[in-house]
Design a protein around this motif. Structure first.
Motif, PDB file in Angstrom:
ATOM      1  N   LEU A  54     180.274  87.029  -8.441  1.00 35.69           N
ATOM      2  CA  LEU A  54     181.032  88.213  -8.865  1.00 35.69           C
ATOM      3  C   LEU A  54     180.012  89.208  -9.240  1.00 35.69           C
ATOM      4  N   ARG A  55     180.296  90.460  -8.386  1.00 35.81           N
ATOM      5  CA  ARG A  55     179.195  91.594  -8.665  1.00 35.81           C
ATOM      6  C   ARG A  55     179.663  92.614  -9.607  1.00 35.81           C
ATOM      7  N   ALA A  56     179.109  92.726 -10.904  1.00 38.94           N
ATOM      8  CA  ALA A  56     179.509  93.726 -11.738  1.00 38.94           C
ATOM      9  C   ALA A  56     178.710  95.263 -11.920  1.00 38.94           C
ATOM     10  N   ALA A  57     179.704  96.059 -11.488  1.00 37.82           N
ATOM     11  CA  ALA A  57     178.905  97.333 -11.626  1.00 37.82           C
ATOM     12  C   ALA A  57     179.255  97.874 -13.042  1.00 37.82           C
ATOM     13  N   VAL A  58     178.044  98.268 -13.660  1.00 38.45           N
ATOM     14  CA  VAL A  58     177.921  98.471 -15.071  1.00 38.45           C
ATOM     15  C   VAL A  58     177.015  99.668 -15.355  1.00 38.45           C
ATOM     16  N   LEU A  59     177.236 100.502 -16.397  1.00 34.20           N
ATOM     17  CA  LEU A  59     176.585 101.355 -16.897  1.00 34.20           C
ATOM     18  C   LEU A  59     175.223 100.990 -17.395  1.00 34.20           C
ATOM     19  N   LYS A  60     174.141 101.042 -16.934  1.00 34.74           N
ATOM     20  CA  LYS A  60     172.900 100.603 -17.192  1.00 34.74           C
ATOM     21  C   LYS A  60     172.832 100.493 -18.776  1.00 34.74           C
ATOM     22  N   GLU A  85     176.463  88.506 -10.964  1.00 36.31           N
ATOM     23  CA  GLU A  85     175.400  89.686 -10.437  1.00 36.31           C
ATOM     24  C   GLU A  85     175.604  90.819 -11.248  1.00 36.31           C
ATOM     25  N   VAL A  86     174.722  91.393 -12.174  1.00 34.97           N
ATOM     26  CA  VAL A  86     174.973  92.611 -12.650  1.00 34.97           C
ATOM     27  C   VAL A  86     174.075  93.503 -11.902  1.00 34.97           C
ATOM     28  N   GLN A  87     175.049  94.852 -11.651  1.00 29.78           N
ATOM     29  CA  GLN A  87     174.274  95.774 -10.846  1.00 29.78           C
ATOM     30  C   GLN A  87     174.397  96.969 -11.927  1.00 29.78           C
ATOM     31  N   PRO A  88     173.514  97.682 -12.385  1.00 30.70           N
ATOM     32  CA  PRO A  88     173.327  98.601 -13.080  1.00 30.70           C
ATOM     33  C   PRO A  88     173.423  99.831 -12.554  1.00 30.70           C
ATOM     34  N   GLY A 101     184.516 101.276  -3.301  1.00 33.97           N
ATOM     35  CA  GLY A 101     183.779 101.241  -1.797  1.00 33.97           C
ATOM     36  C   GLY A 101     183.473  99.864  -1.768  1.00 33.97           C
ATOM     37  N   GLY A 102     183.732  98.840  -2.407  1.00 34.87           N
ATOM     38  CA  GLY A 102     183.497  97.439  -2.101  1.00 34.87           C
ATOM     39  C   GLY A 102     182.036  97.011  -2.404  1.00 34.87           C
ATOM     40  N   GLU A 103     181.273  97.938  -3.030  1.00 33.73           N
ATOM     41  CA  GLU A 103     179.846  97.368  -3.341  1.00 33.73           C
ATOM     42  C   GLU A 103     179.695  96.380  -4.546  1.00 33.73           C
ATOM     43  N   ALA A 104     180.852  96.405  -5.259  1.00 31.16           N
ATOM     44  CA  ALA A 104     180.938  95.701  -6.397  1.00 31.16           C
ATOM     45  C   ALA A 104     182.534  95.254  -6.520  1.00 31.16           C
ATOM     46  N   ASP A 105     182.535  94.134  -7.228  1.00 32.31           N
ATOM     47  CA  ASP A 105     183.754  93.383  -7.537  1.00 32.31           C
ATOM     48  C   ASP A 105     184.522  93.806  -8.786  1.00 32.31           C
TER      49      ASP A 105
END
Length: 349
Positions: A54-60, A85-88, A101-105
């Motif tokens: 699970l890719r999480a896009a979050v504010l750093k 998976e945390v993506q800052p 865009g599908g870069e994060a879930d």
């Protein structure tokens, strides 16, 4: 490296483990395997690698990282059958672009924004995360005792003219004291750090800020004039409706039908730990950017106060809140959404 088994308190791990055990039994049976059920034991590392991600896009610098860090540090994601998976990202706009865009879930947003996106045709849904909201603070020695005392004074406001805390406090002032804060005060809108510094420097008479900045302001000696929670209660709104949440796509959940409840349970596991164990906060000190022990403790306490009760969102309470926001914020806040779109809130029970 410490393992999830070593760090997760048993009182929190057992309920989650029973749930994932049942899922693993089914998976092992289908695969025709007869290995041990614990995917993290010595001979079965491949099973851990096979968990859905699970890719999480979050504010750093976002406060949600405190919870996500706790989930990963204690293995609550893997105990519930997935790998987080945390993506800052540098700003919230980028997190939403990544989700679209599908870069994060997953991304984090308030459900009013999610409702607007859903009404526009996007298949976004909302899983509750936090009911932490802002409020208004004044200098400790200020003569201001109520909102009515702010007539003719200057208010610093983070979030802009349609900030939800500002709108609620405007509605409260109108109902309680019969005047419009916007018409009878001077507003200075700015980024949260700017509002923070201006208030501490005495450039404004009061300030409305995001909850974590307010916590630091209170820790430096400022006094809370009124919280949004108090104003909401007095106006008959449900203050327990979580405003912030995890946003996912229905299409993603269709392909990963267990993920919504798995994510929700991992989130609850982290919340229960952070609510009950002061030691669980020590690894988060650097992330919290607390300059003093007082700031650290106030941030911790206010985070705890923002933990919502377990269970599904009260949709009637949310609808009432949405109607108020639509009336005060208009299209600039809610767009053309007349009412909450169906299917907005995920069933997490």
């Amino acid at each position: 490296m410490r393992t999830a088994k070593e760090t997760v308190p048993s009182g929190l791990r057992r309920p989650s483990w029973r749930r994932i055990s049942r899922r693993l039994v089914v998976g092992l049976a289908v695969a025709g395997l007869s290995t041990a059920l614990n995917p993290f034991s010595g001979g079965n590392e491949a099973r851990a690698a096979d968990l859905p991600k699970l890719r999480a896009a979050v504010l750093k610098i976002g406060t949600v990282n405190w919870e996500l860090d706790t989930i990963k540090r204690n293995g609550f994601d893997k105990a519930n059958g997935f790998e987080l998976e945390v993506q800052p990202y540098a700003d919230n706009g980028a997190t939403r672009v990544a989700l679209e865009g599908g870069e994060a879930d997953l991304a984090v947003a308030d459900w009013i924004w999610v409702a607007r996106q859903r009404a526009a045709g996007k298949d976004y849904v909302f899983i509750p995360y936090s009911k932490a909201v802002g409020g208004m603070v004044v200098p400790k020695d200020s003569s201001v005792k109520t909102l009515e005392d702010l007539k003719g004074k200057k208010i610093g406001i983070a979030g802009g003219p349609v900030d939800k805390s500002w709108l609620i406090l405007r509605a409260y002032a109108q109902e309680k004291y019969g005047f419009d804060l916007a018409a009878q005060t001077e507003q200075v809108f700015g980024a949260p750090p700017l509002v923070f510094k201006s208030a501490l420097n005495g450039e404004t008479d009061a300030a409305i800020n995001f909850w974590h900045f307010l916590a630091k302001m209170k820790a430096t000696g400022m006094r809370e004039l009124i919280s949004v929670e108090t104003a909401s209660k007095d106006m008959g709104l449900d203050p327990n409706v979580p405003l912030l949440g995890y946003v996912l796509k229905e299409s993603y959940l269709k392909d990963n039908p267990e993920m919504a409840k798995a994510l929700y349970q991992a989130s609850r596991d982290a919340k229960e730990l952070l609510a009950s164990d002061d030691a669980a906060w020590e690894p988060l000190r650097d992330r919290m950017n607390a300059k003093t022990d007082a700031q650290f403790e106030t941030l911790r306490d206010d985070f705890r106060a923002g933990i919502p009760a377990p269970g599904n969102v009260n949709e009637d309470g949310a609808a009432t809140f949405f109607a108020l926001m639509a009336r005060l914020g208009g299209k600039k806040l809610v767009g053309d959404v007349g009412e909450l779109p169906p299917g907005l809130f995920v069933n997490v029970e």
